[in-house]
Design a protein around this motif. Structure first.
Motif, short mmCIF file in Angstrom:
data_model
loop_
_atom_site.label_atom_id
_atom_site.label_comp_id
_atom_site.label_asym_id
_atom_site.label_seq_id
_atom_site.Cartn_x
_atom_site.Cartn_y
_atom_site.Cartn_z
N MET A 1 0.82 -1.28 0.14
CA MET A 1 0.06 0.20 0.11
C MET A 1 0.92 1.33 -0.15
SD MET A 1 -2.81 1.12 2.65
CE MET A 1 -1.71 1.20 4.05
N LEU A 2 0.47 2.33 -0.91
CA LEU A 2 0.95 3.35 -0.82
C LEU A 2 0.79 4.19 0.39
CD1 LEU A 2 0.53 4.84 -4.59
CD2 LEU A 2 2.11 3.09 -3.56
N THR A 3 1.93 4.82 1.05
CA THR A 3 1.73 5.24 2.71
C THR A 3 2.07 6.98 2.71
OG1 THR A 3 4.02 4.64 3.20
CG2 THR A 3 2.09 3.24 3.57
N ARG A 4 2.74 7.56 1.91
CA ARG A 4 3.39 8.66 1.90
C ARG A 4 3.95 9.12 0.44
NH1 ARG A 4 8.19 11.61 2.96
NH2 ARG A 4 9.61 9.72 3.24
N LEU A 5 3.80 10.44 0.33
CA LEU A 5 4.32 11.01 -0.86
C LEU A 5 5.84 11.36 -0.48
CD1 LEU A 5 4.28 12.36 -3.99
CD2 LEU A 5 3.44 14.45 -2.64
N VAL A 199 5.18 14.90 -14.99
CA VAL A 199 5.61 14.99 -13.47
C VAL A 199 6.25 14.03 -12.94
CG1 VAL A 199 4.38 15.36 -11.18
CG2 VAL A 199 3.80 16.48 -13.06
N ASP A 200 7.09 14.11 -11.89
CA ASP A 200 7.88 12.94 -11.15
C ASP A 200 7.43 12.89 -9.74
OD1 ASP A 200 9.64 11.18 -10.15
OD2 ASP A 200 11.61 12.57 -10.51
N LEU A 201 6.69 11.70 -9.33
CA LEU A 201 6.33 11.51 -8.19
C LEU A 201 6.89 10.25 -7.49
CD1 LEU A 201 2.39 12.12 -8.55
CD2 LEU A 201 4.08 13.83 -7.58
N GLY A 202 7.31 10.35 -6.02
CA GLY A 202 7.74 9.29 -5.39
C GLY A 202 6.91 8.98 -4.36
N PHE A 203 6.69 7.51 -4.32
CA PHE A 203 5.52 7.06 -3.15
C PHE A 203 6.41 6.06 -2.14
CE2 PHE A 203 2.79 8.32 -6.54
CZ PHE A 203 1.89 9.20 -5.64
N GLU A 204 6.19 6.22 -1.20
CA GLU A 204 6.94 5.22 -0.04
C GLU A 204 5.59 4.02 0.24
OE1 GLU A 204 8.21 6.52 3.63
OE2 GLU A 204 10.08 7.29 2.92
N VAL A 205 6.21 2.81 0.32
CA VAL A 205 5.43 1.67 0.23
C VAL A 205 5.41 1.02 1.60
CG1 VAL A 205 4.94 -0.52 -0.80
CG2 VAL A 205 5.43 1.26 -2.28
N GLU A 206 4.42 0.58 2.34
CA GLU A 206 4.57 -0.07 3.31
C GLU A 206 3.61 -1.32 3.28
OE1 GLU A 206 2.44 1.09 7.38
OE2 GLU A 206 4.40 1.83 7.32
N GLY A 207 4.13 -2.55 3.94
CA GLY A 207 3.40 -3.53 4.12
C GLY A 207 3.41 -4.72 2.75
N GLU A 208 4.16 -4.10 1.81
CA GLU A 208 4.34 -4.97 0.63
C GLU A 208 5.54 -4.52 0.12
OE1 GLU A 208 1.04 -4.87 -2.14
OE2 GLU A 208 0.94 -2.82 -1.35
N VAL A 209 6.28 -5.22 -0.70
CA VAL A 209 7.54 -4.70 -1.71
C VAL A 209 6.99 -3.83 -2.92
CG1 VAL A 209 8.90 -6.67 -1.00
CG2 VAL A 209 7.59 -6.89 -2.91
N PRO A 210 8.04 -2.89 -3.36
CA PRO A 210 7.57 -2.19 -4.62
C PRO A 210 6.89 -3.23 -5.70
CG PRO A 210 9.31 -1.12 -3.60
CD PRO A 210 9.15 -2.45 -2.90
N THR A 211 7.42 -4.19 -5.87
CA THR A 211 7.16 -5.06 -7.04
C THR A 211 5.76 -5.51 -7.04
OG1 THR A 211 8.21 -6.97 -6.01
CG2 THR A 211 9.56 -6.05 -7.67
N GLN A 212 5.35 -5.57 -5.65
CA GLN A 212 3.82 -6.01 -5.50
C GLN A 212 2.88 -4.96 -5.93
OE1 GLN A 212 4.65 -7.15 -1.36
NE2 GLN A 212 3.14 -9.05 -1.94
N VAL A 213 3.49 -3.58 -5.71
CA VAL A 213 2.56 -2.68 -6.22
C VAL A 213 2.71 -2.52 -7.71
CG1 VAL A 213 2.46 -0.04 -6.20
CG2 VAL A 213 3.07 -1.41 -4.02
#
Length: 246
Positions: A1-5, A199-213
């Motif tokens: 899940m995405l948790t933070r910009l 636009v270039d946006l970065g998101f932190e992921v929690e509870g799963e690895v980025p490849t799952q997103v």
């Protein structure tokens, strides 16, 4: 899940006037050593600056590589509600009638432009401050609302409003993230703002690895630029760069 910009990156033609605007006019602090986590190309330090917007990095980047950062992006900074009148009084002296103001329920926002034509909103929010303390909205220009809305829904964003006179959709991020994305087909909005391109946006992921997103949106991305367990970089259907990082 995405948790933070984690970051929002903007393209600037010259760093010095951009730095004066964000450091002096908006009283933001420069962060040291942060640009390397937002860029794949390993650019020289002289090509970018990173400012603190609460927990979010605002990256100002000269067009020396890819991703470049957004052009004519409309985005909103959070400021404590009690500081709004002071911001208005101070900025109105400098901008002499060029500020715009809009009321959203009980909250007010003011609008001004940075030296590179980005429309910057300062909006009353429930934040600690002092000063700018987060990014709560980013506007993306899209070719097809339906396609973009479906893509961001797969990332956990939820549609909360649709334009009645303009082709736009507002989507709130997951509950843990105080961020709304506005998706606009090409148009002018409040204060003649436009949605950002590339636009270039970065998101932190929690509870799963980025490849799952990535797997949630793989069929909808324009391209996958990087794919590791720690970091995934994609371009969305309209060419915006999205990074998912742990």
């Amino acid at each position: 899940m995405l948790t933070r910009l984690a970051w929002l990156a903007l393209e600037v033609k010259y760093l010095e006037p951009a730095q004066r605007f964000y450091a002096e006019t908006l009283e933001m602090d420069v962060r040291d050593g942060r640009e390397e986590r937002t860029r794949e190309s390993g650019e020289a330090n002289g090509d970018a600056l990173t400012f603190a917007a609460g927990e979010t990095d605002l990256v100002l980047r000269r067009p020396t590589g890819v991703p470049r950062g957004g052009l004519h992006t409309h985005f909103a900074f959070s400021i404590p509600a009690a500081e709004y009148d002071d911001w208005w009084d101070r900025l109105s002296e400098r901008y002499d009638g060029d500020l715009k103001e809009t009321q959203f329920g009980a909250a007010k926002s003011l609008y001004l432009y940075d030296p590179d034509g980005n429309c910057v909103e300062l909006g009353q929010r429930d934040v600690d401050g002092p000063g700018i303390d987060g990014v709560f909205e980013v506007v993306l220009e899209v070719e097809s609302l339906e396609r973009a809305e479906s893509f961001y829904a797969d990332l956990g964003f939820e549609t909360v409003d649709r334009g009645s006179e303009r082709r736009r959709v507002r989507m709130n991020g997951p509950e843990s993230m105080d961020l709304a994305l506005e998706l606009w087909e090409p148009q002018l909005g409040i204060a003649d703002a436009r949605g950002g391109v590339h636009v270039d946006l970065g998101f932190e992921v929690e509870g799963e690895v980025p490849t799952q997103v990535l797997e949630a949106v793989r069929d909808g991305v324009r391209s996958v630029e990087r794919e590791t367990d720690e970091r995934v970089v994609v371009r969305d259907p309209d060419g915006h760069f999205l990074t998912f990082t742990d």
